[in-house]
Design a protein around this motif. Structure first.
Motif, PDB file in Angstrom:
ATOM      1  N   ASN A  44      28.467  33.483 -88.794  1.00  0.00           N
ATOM      2  CA  ASN A  44      27.063  33.341 -88.084  1.00  0.00           C
ATOM      3  C   ASN A  44      26.735  31.927 -88.109  1.00  0.00           C
ATOM      4  OD1 ASN A  44      26.757  36.017 -87.609  1.00  0.00           O
ATOM      5  ND2 ASN A  44      25.436  36.027 -89.888  1.00  0.00           N
ATOM      6  N   LEU A  45      27.047  31.203 -88.708  1.00  0.00           N
ATOM      7  CA  LEU A  45      26.686  29.578 -89.043  1.00  0.00           C
ATOM      8  C   LEU A  45      27.648  28.919 -87.969  1.00  0.00           C
ATOM      9  CD1 LEU A  45      25.297  26.978 -90.191  1.00  0.00           C
ATOM     10  CD2 LEU A  45      27.074  27.076 -91.801  1.00  0.00           C
ATOM     11  N   THR A  46      28.864  29.283 -87.921  1.00  0.00           N
ATOM     12  CA  THR A  46      30.070  28.537 -86.844  1.00  0.00           C
ATOM     13  C   THR A  46      29.330  29.004 -85.514  1.00  0.00           C
ATOM     14  OG1 THR A  46      31.708  28.912 -88.582  1.00  0.00           O
ATOM     15  CG2 THR A  46      32.328  28.725 -86.212  1.00  0.00           C
ATOM     16  N   ALA A  47      29.044  30.136 -85.378  1.00  0.00           N
ATOM     17  CA  ALA A  47      28.541  30.732 -83.640  1.00  0.00           C
ATOM     18  C   ALA A  47      27.331  29.944 -83.591  1.00  0.00           C
ATOM     19  CB  ALA A  47      28.208  32.197 -83.946  1.00  0.00           C
ATOM     20  N   ARG A  48      26.328  29.709 -84.221  1.00  0.00           N
ATOM     21  CA  ARG A  48      25.181  28.874 -84.399  1.00  0.00           C
ATOM     22  C   ARG A  48      25.499  27.372 -83.793  1.00  0.00           C
ATOM     23  NH1 ARG A  48      21.584  29.900 -89.259  1.00  0.00           N
ATOM     24  NH2 ARG A  48      20.766  28.041 -88.536  1.00  0.00           N
ATOM     25  N   LEU A  49      26.441  26.908 -84.499  1.00  0.00           N
ATOM     26  CA  LEU A  49      26.848  25.467 -84.225  1.00  0.00           C
ATOM     27  C   LEU A  49      27.482  25.471 -83.136  1.00  0.00           C
ATOM     28  CD1 LEU A  49      28.209  24.439 -87.955  1.00  0.00           C
ATOM     29  CD2 LEU A  49      26.095  23.545 -86.893  1.00  0.00           C
ATOM     30  N   VAL A  50      28.178  26.294 -82.921  1.00  0.00           N
ATOM     31  CA  VAL A  50      29.112  26.254 -81.437  1.00  0.00           C
ATOM     32  C   VAL A  50      28.215  26.230 -80.432  1.00  0.00           C
ATOM     33  CG1 VAL A  50      30.692  27.515 -79.826  1.00  0.00           C
ATOM     34  CG2 VAL A  50      31.245  26.956 -82.269  1.00  0.00           C
ATOM     35  N   ALA A  51      27.168  27.123 -80.431  1.00  0.00           N
ATOM     36  CA  ALA A  51      26.013  27.123 -79.357  1.00  0.00           C
ATOM     37  C   ALA A  51      25.325  25.736 -79.215  1.00  0.00           C
ATOM     38  CB  ALA A  51      25.264  28.451 -79.505  1.00  0.00           C
ATOM     39  N   GLU A  52      24.922  25.395 -80.361  1.00  0.00           N
ATOM     40  CA  GLU A  52      24.282  24.014 -80.298  1.00  0.00           C
ATOM     41  C   GLU A  52      25.097  23.025 -79.784  1.00  0.00           C
ATOM     42  OE1 GLU A  52      22.133  22.588 -84.018  1.00  0.00           O
ATOM     43  OE2 GLU A  52      21.527  24.887 -84.502  1.00  0.00           O
ATOM     44  N   ARG A  53      26.342  22.967 -80.195  1.00  0.00           N
ATOM     45  CA  ARG A  53      27.212  21.928 -79.543  1.00  0.00           C
ATOM     46  C   ARG A  53      27.411  22.138 -77.920  1.00  0.00           C
ATOM     47  NH1 ARG A  53      33.149  23.090 -80.306  1.00  0.00           N
ATOM     48  NH2 ARG A  53      32.683  24.513 -78.532  1.00  0.00           N
ATOM     49  N   ASP A  54      27.507  23.431 -77.513  1.00  0.00           N
ATOM     50  CA  ASP A  54      27.426  23.532 -75.863  1.00  0.00           C
ATOM     51  C   ASP A  54      26.328  23.107 -75.404  1.00  0.00           C
ATOM     52  OD1 ASP A  54      30.154  24.634 -76.585  1.00  0.00           O
ATOM     53  OD2 ASP A  54      29.469  26.829 -76.234  1.00  0.00           O
ATOM     54  N   LYS A  55      24.967  23.451 -75.999  1.00  0.00           N
ATOM     55  CA  LYS A  55      23.902  22.913 -75.305  1.00  0.00           C
ATOM     56  C   LYS A  55      23.832  21.464 -75.496  1.00  0.00           C
ATOM     57  CE  LYS A  55      18.717  23.605 -75.669  1.00  0.00           C
ATOM     58  NZ  LYS A  55      18.687  22.116 -75.748  1.00  0.00           N
TER      59      LYS A  55
END
Length: 88
Positions: A44-55
């Motif tokens: 979950n943390l990895t998915a959130r970090l990837v989403a934040e990076r993409d944004k």
């Protein structure tokens, strides 16, 4: 010792071994559950970090595009000032 006493001692010994095995099994199950929870949390943390990076990358691209537009506007205004006889 008669057979009944030996059988009773065997049953008691078996119960002790079964109890120890059950305790060990519950500890192993608890540890496996904790590890599973940790992995789920990590995913979950990895998915959130990837989403934040993409944004953040999208926001950066928009900002760079806006900066390019503003640079073109500044160049256009300088040209107009120069054409009107001023110095930018």
């Amino acid at each position: 010792m008669d057979a009944a006493l030996v059988t009773a001692i065997g049953v008691i010994g078996s119960a002790v071994v079964a109890g120890a095995a059950a305790m060990y099994g519950s500890k192993v199950a608890g540890r496996a559950q904790q590890e599973g929870t940790a992995l789920t949390g990590y995913d979950n943390l990895t998915a959130r970090l990837v989403a934040e990076r993409d944004k953040a990358e999208a926001d950066q691209a928009k900002a760079e595009q806006r900066a390019d537009v503003l640079e073109l506007e500044v160049a256009r205004l300088r040209l107009i000032v120069t054409q009107l006889g001023g110095t930018p």
